[in-house]
Design a protein around this motif. Structure first.
Motif, short mmCIF file in Angstrom:
data_model
loop_
_atom_site.label_atom_id
_atom_site.label_comp_id
_atom_site.label_asym_id
_atom_site.label_seq_id
_atom_site.Cartn_x
_atom_site.Cartn_y
_atom_site.Cartn_z
N ILE A 155 0.85 -1.19 0.00
CA ILE A 155 0.00 0.00 0.00
C ILE A 155 0.88 1.24 0.00
N GLU A 156 0.66 2.11 -0.98
CA GLU A 156 1.42 3.36 -1.03
C GLU A 156 0.86 4.38 -0.05
N SER A 157 -0.48 4.48 0.03
CA SER A 157 -1.10 5.47 0.90
C SER A 157 -2.58 5.17 1.03
N PHE A 158 -3.22 5.86 1.96
CA PHE A 158 -4.67 5.81 2.13
C PHE A 158 -5.21 7.22 1.96
N LEU A 159 -6.35 7.31 1.30
CA LEU A 159 -7.01 8.60 1.12
C LEU A 159 -8.38 8.55 1.76
N SER A 160 -8.72 9.55 2.57
CA SER A 160 -10.04 9.64 3.17
C SER A 160 -10.98 10.31 2.19
N ILE A 161 -12.04 9.59 1.78
CA ILE A 161 -12.95 10.11 0.77
C ILE A 161 -14.39 10.08 1.28
N ARG A 240 -45.60 3.59 -1.64
CA ARG A 240 -44.22 3.22 -1.37
C ARG A 240 -43.54 4.36 -0.64
N ASP A 241 -42.72 4.02 0.30
CA ASP A 241 -41.89 5.02 0.97
C ASP A 241 -40.75 4.28 1.66
N THR A 242 -39.89 3.69 0.87
CA THR A 242 -38.80 2.89 1.41
C THR A 242 -37.49 3.28 0.73
N SER A 243 -36.42 2.98 1.39
CA SER A 243 -35.09 3.18 0.80
C SER A 243 -34.13 2.21 1.46
N SER A 244 -33.08 1.87 0.74
CA SER A 244 -32.05 0.99 1.30
C SER A 244 -30.69 1.52 0.90
N HIS A 245 -29.69 1.22 1.71
CA HIS A 245 -28.35 1.73 1.50
C HIS A 245 -27.35 0.58 1.61
N SER A 246 -26.21 0.73 0.97
CA SER A 246 -25.10 -0.19 1.14
C SER A 246 -23.85 0.65 1.33
N GLY A 247 -23.11 0.37 2.40
CA GLY A 247 -21.89 1.10 2.66
C GLY A 247 -22.13 2.46 3.26
N ASN A 248 -21.10 3.02 3.85
CA ASN A 248 -21.14 4.39 4.34
C ASN A 248 -20.78 5.33 3.19
N THR A 249 -21.06 6.59 3.37
CA THR A 249 -20.78 7.55 2.31
C THR A 249 -19.78 8.63 2.71
N SER A 250 -19.27 8.60 3.95
CA SER A 250 -18.35 9.66 4.37
C SER A 250 -17.22 9.07 5.20
N ASP A 251 -16.09 9.77 5.17
CA ASP A 251 -14.89 9.41 5.95
C ASP A 251 -14.48 7.96 5.68
N LEU A 252 -14.41 7.59 4.41
CA LEU A 252 -14.02 6.25 4.01
C LEU A 252 -12.54 6.21 3.64
N SER A 253 -11.90 5.09 3.91
CA SER A 253 -10.49 4.92 3.58
C SER A 253 -10.36 4.23 2.23
N MET A 254 -9.68 4.87 1.30
CA MET A 254 -9.44 4.31 -0.02
C MET A 254 -7.96 3.98 -0.15
N PRO A 255 -7.58 2.69 -0.11
CA PRO A 255 -6.17 2.34 -0.27
C PRO A 255 -5.70 2.52 -1.71
N ILE A 256 -4.45 2.90 -1.85
CA ILE A 256 -3.85 3.22 -3.15
C ILE A 256 -2.56 2.44 -3.29
#
Length: 263
Positions: A155-161, A240-256
């Motif tokens: 791993i060269e680095s991690f980026l918070s996205i 209808r009034d439903t929603s679903s999510h997968s994964g978080n959307t903030s402060d995620l670590s992206m390895p490079i």
């Protein structure tokens, strides 16, 4: 079998008590230029038109010896185009019937002339290399977890996205050689927008699908939640009034990684 690292040298062997697991590089993958699925997934009065989808599968996966595989992707330069890339699997398990690939979302139906390239790493136990000189490590159960004769993940680095409905930009040095493991994020939303005229409870609704995508322009990587499907349902049988999510959307670590190490 002893835990630790076994050093084989001209003067013999010794063991150091230290455990770790390093994923092994097992090969690169290319995408089939012919899309497996393609289309503009929309109908009805939904407002803004979603992106056109081309879904490409990898031509073949390298042999992982039955181990799970994670894939880092190296992306072509978008050259300013409104386009988003979404890996279908960041981690794939052999035998589950799935096939790793890439969804490409753009405003036109055309297939890109240059597609992303994947760099695959096997997760779990190591498979012994033929080398007789180097280092090996075993876990407490006596399973080989590292062999210096194999090309391992660095791993060269991690980026918070973060993923949002506004575009976020990030600068990565040596971006043209960077391959990334993109965190997963998507949202499905099915929302009531009122009854059909004269039909109380008929439940007109709108359905949206949004995917967390990435693109590269020079040294800048951008992320956003791209709308990839939108439908208007008129006169449904229930509200209808439903929603679903997968994964978080903030402060995620992206390895490079530096992909040139594996070319």
């Amino acid at each position: 079998m002893t835990n630790g690292i076994l050093f084989n040298t001209e003067k013999g062997s010794r063991v150091i008590d230290e455990e770790f697991m390093v994923p092994e590089f097992i090969g690169k993958v290319t995408l089939n230029p012919a899309p497996h699925i393609s289309g503009l997934f929309t109908s009805g009065d939904v407002g803004a038109k979603p992106y056109y989808t081309n879904s490409h599968q990898v031509t073949s996966m390298p042999d992982s010896g039955g181990r799970a595989v994670m894939t880092f992707w190296r992306y072509p330069d978008a050259n300013g185009e409104d386009i988003w890339f979404y890996p279908t699997f960041s981690v794939d398990t052999p035998g589950n019937g799935s096939m790793s690939g890439m969804n490409i979302y753009r405003r036109s139906a055309g297939v890109l002339p240059t597609l992303p390239i994947g760099y695959c790493f096997a997760i779990g136990r190591a498979i012994a290399s033929p080398n007789t000189f180097g280092m090996r490590s075993w876990d407490a159960a006596g399973k080989l977890i590292f062999d210096s004769g194999n090309l391992s993940l660095k791993i060269e680095s991690f980026l918070s996205i973060s993923f949002g409905y506004q575009i976020s930009d990030y600068v990565i040095p040596a971006a043209s050689s960077a391959a990334i493991l993109l965190p997963d994020a998507y949202q499905l939303s099915d929302v009531s927008v009122g009854d059909a005229p004269g039909y109380p409870g008929s439940g007109n609704s709108q359905f949206y699908e949004n995917r967390g995508g990435v693109r590269r322009n020079g040294a800048t990587f951008s992320t956003a939640m791209a709308n990839v499907a939108a439908y208007y349902f008129r006169g449904a049988e229930y509200d209808r009034d439903t929603s679903s999510h997968s994964g978080n959307t903030s402060d995620l670590s992206m390895p490079i990684i530096n992909a040139s190490l594996y070319d």
